[in-house]
Design an enzyme around this catalytic site. Structure first.
Site, mmCIF file in Angstrom:
data_model
loop_
_atom_site.group_PDB
_atom_site.id
_atom_site.type_symbol
_atom_site.label_atom_id
_atom_site.label_comp_id
_atom_site.label_asym_id
_atom_site.label_seq_id
_atom_site.Cartn_x
_atom_site.Cartn_y
_atom_site.Cartn_z
ATOM 1 C CE1 TYR A 56 -4.180 1.783 0.941
ATOM 2 C CE2 TYR A 56 -3.450 2.664 2.832
ATOM 3 C CZ TYR A 56 -4.274 2.627 1.854
ATOM 4 O OH TYR A 56 -5.453 3.407 1.975
ATOM 5 C CD GLU A 67 -1.856 -3.258 -6.457
ATOM 6 O OE1 GLU A 67 -0.821 -3.913 -5.872
ATOM 7 O OE2 GLU A 67 -2.797 -3.132 -5.648
ATOM 8 C CG HIS A 125 -4.184 4.144 -3.499
ATOM 9 N ND1 HIS A 125 -5.167 4.135 -4.071
ATOM 10 C CD2 HIS A 125 -4.124 3.055 -2.643
ATOM 11 C CE1 HIS A 125 -6.092 3.319 -3.565
ATOM 12 N NE2 HIS A 125 -5.273 2.343 -2.630
ATOM 13 C CG ASP A 131 -4.889 -6.146 -5.398
ATOM 14 O OD1 ASP A 131 -5.436 -7.262 -5.356
ATOM 15 O OD2 ASP A 131 -4.980 -5.333 -4.433
ATOM 16 C CD GLU A 181 -6.454 -1.992 -4.865
ATOM 17 O OE1 GLU A 181 -5.788 -2.612 -4.732
ATOM 18 O OE2 GLU A 181 -7.100 -1.168 -3.909
ATOM 19 C CD GLN A 219 -10.904 -2.946 0.360
ATOM 20 O OE1 GLN A 219 -11.407 -2.740 -1.073
ATOM 21 N NE2 GLN A 219 -9.829 -2.408 0.697
ATOM 22 C CE LYS A 225 -8.099 -4.945 -1.757
ATOM 23 N NZ LYS A 225 -7.759 -3.765 -2.910
HETATM 24 MN MN MN Z 1 -3.732 -3.643 -3.864
#
Ligand code: MN
Length: 426
Positions: A132, A205, A137, A237, A203, A244, A257
């Site tokens: 993270y 990434e 973000h 992701d 996400e 969540q 996730k």
């Molecule tokens: Mn993530």
């Protein structure tokens, strides 16, 4: 010198895969055919198992490293092997070397059009961890769900926050994803309900693949961390935001996730990325000693983008563009922190960077941020609006480095969302 290197295979100027790249993947000629290892070169896959069978790329006599369904054995052969194979391939594929160039019988067995093969998950992934590490973000999420004045929690600037993800659902680009279902708790209701996810997100990434294990109880230092990284992939992701928000307290994300995490099929090596090294942002406060590193060349200048292709749309729309260089915590710091308490990482482990957001709204790496939790809908070029991902949408992430006429790319990671399952009890 290597910048001028050219292959006898024609590679388009805007290709992600010049001879300076040679990313590793796993392919088969038909969907169910024999899986083996290849590198991408222009529009082609170079079959390393075929080269190995003809006596090339030998690392240890009698051992097959490329006639394998995953890259793990080759990766485990060590960093000096990675360099040796890369150097031999660049020599064998170069325009001024006649050995393979003028051997049409061998060329028939070695080159396959990428468009005609099936690409598979390139590694067996024993473990998957997600970080993270983008300050932008973490700040955006903190502003939305906590307090804009104290968006970052106190630990965020002191350590690369992460959680242990689910390795079994790491999938290769092109694999469809069923919209997940689960518990959703609406703000004006007392108890949760069972529902298909209504806030499905991506996400943006990158991920890095572990190239060398450490022993249990023996941490990897920040200086040595780079030797433990084989290469990088693009990584989506997928996240079910409504699941969540209800489930994550106090142990972090779970079913929101675990349903799918998509990686690109080609692993770009750190050697190929070397010309694009850059500095990561200045860290304030200065990290504790075990996380301290020279940050003048501990990141990479990788341009990243996300596109949404709606089912009925004629074309995909680019909805954000950002860069890996914005990441606050480096991959070396992430790995040093991951192992400082004694955790052993394994060859093939996937380490997710965390959502990569830049400083401006058009550089945010998730729909949660782009549409500010559905309060600012996005309009696609066909007139449709989006707050989160709809059924039939394909999300496509791309990434490449470019400098002085050299382009090293990752290709893409894409995934299409299928409708949720219907359950008997619904
Ligand atoms: Mn993530």
């Amino acid at each position: 010198m290597t910048r001028q290197l050219k292959s006898f295979i024609e590679v388009a100027q805007d290709s992600d895969f010049p001879i300076q790249n040679l990313p590793y993947g796993v392919f088969s000629e038909t969907a169910e055919g024999t899986r083996r290892i290849g590198v991408a070169l222009g529009e082609w896959v170079v079959d390393l198992a075929a080269l190995e069978a003809h006596g090339y790329l030998a690392l240890q006599s009698g051992e097959q490293y490329f006639n394998q369904p995953t890259l793990n054995k080759f990766i485990d052969s060590g960093k000096s092997s990675w360099s040796k194979v890369r150097a031999e391939l660049q020599k064998l594929l170069s325009a001024d070397n006649a050995e393979l160039r003028d051997n049409s019988a061998l060329r028939e067995q070695v080159f396959f059009k990428q468009a005609n093969v099936t690409l598979h998950l390139p590694v067996h992934v024993p473990g998957y961890t997600d970080f993270y590490s983008s300050k932008e973000h973490a700040t955006n999420v903190g502003c939305m769900f906590r307090d804009p004045k104290n968006a970052l929690l106190a630990n965020w600037s002191e350590l690369p926050v992460g959680y242990n993800g689910r390795a079994s659902s790491v999938i290769v680009s092109g694999t469809d994803i069923v919209r997940p279902s689960g518990q959703i708790k609406l703000p004006n209701e007392e108890r949760p309900q069972f529902s298909a996810c209504r806030k499905l997100d991506f996400e943006l990434e990158t991920g890095f693949i572990i190239g060398k294990q450490n022993q249990l109880g023996q941490p990897i230092t920040v200086e040595n961390a780079w030797d433990h990284i084989f290469g990088m992939v693009l990584f989506n992701d997928w996240s079910a935001r409504d699941l969540q928000q209800w489930e994550y307290v106090p142990l972090g994300p779970f079913n929101s996730k675990t349903f799918a995490s998509s990686i690109s099929p080609w692993i770009v090596t750190l050697e190929a990325l070397e010309p694009f090294k850059t500095s990561s942002p200045v860290q304030e406060p200065q990290p504790l000693a075990y996380l301290r590193e020279d940050h003048s060349a501990n990141s990479y200048d990788i341009q990243l983008s996300v596109e949404i292709q709606a089912e009925q749309a004629a074309q995909a729309d680019v909805i954000c563009e950002t860069n890996f260089k914005y990441m606050y915590w480096s991959m070396a710091q992430q790995l040093a922190h991951h192992t400082i308490a004694g955790c052993n990482v394994q060859v093939g482990d996937l380490m997710g960077s965390g959502t990569i957001s830049g400083p401006t709204p058009d550089s945010y790496g998730s729909l949660l941020e782009i549409t500010w939790n559905a309060t600012k809908p996005l309009t696609l070029s066909n007139g449709e609006q989006r707050t989160f991902i709809q059924d039939g949408d394909t999300v496509i992430m791309k990434g490449h480095c470019e400098k002085d006429g050299l382009r090293i790319g990752f290709g893409e990671v894409s995934g299409k969302i299928l409708p949720a399952l219907q359950f008997d009890f619904q």
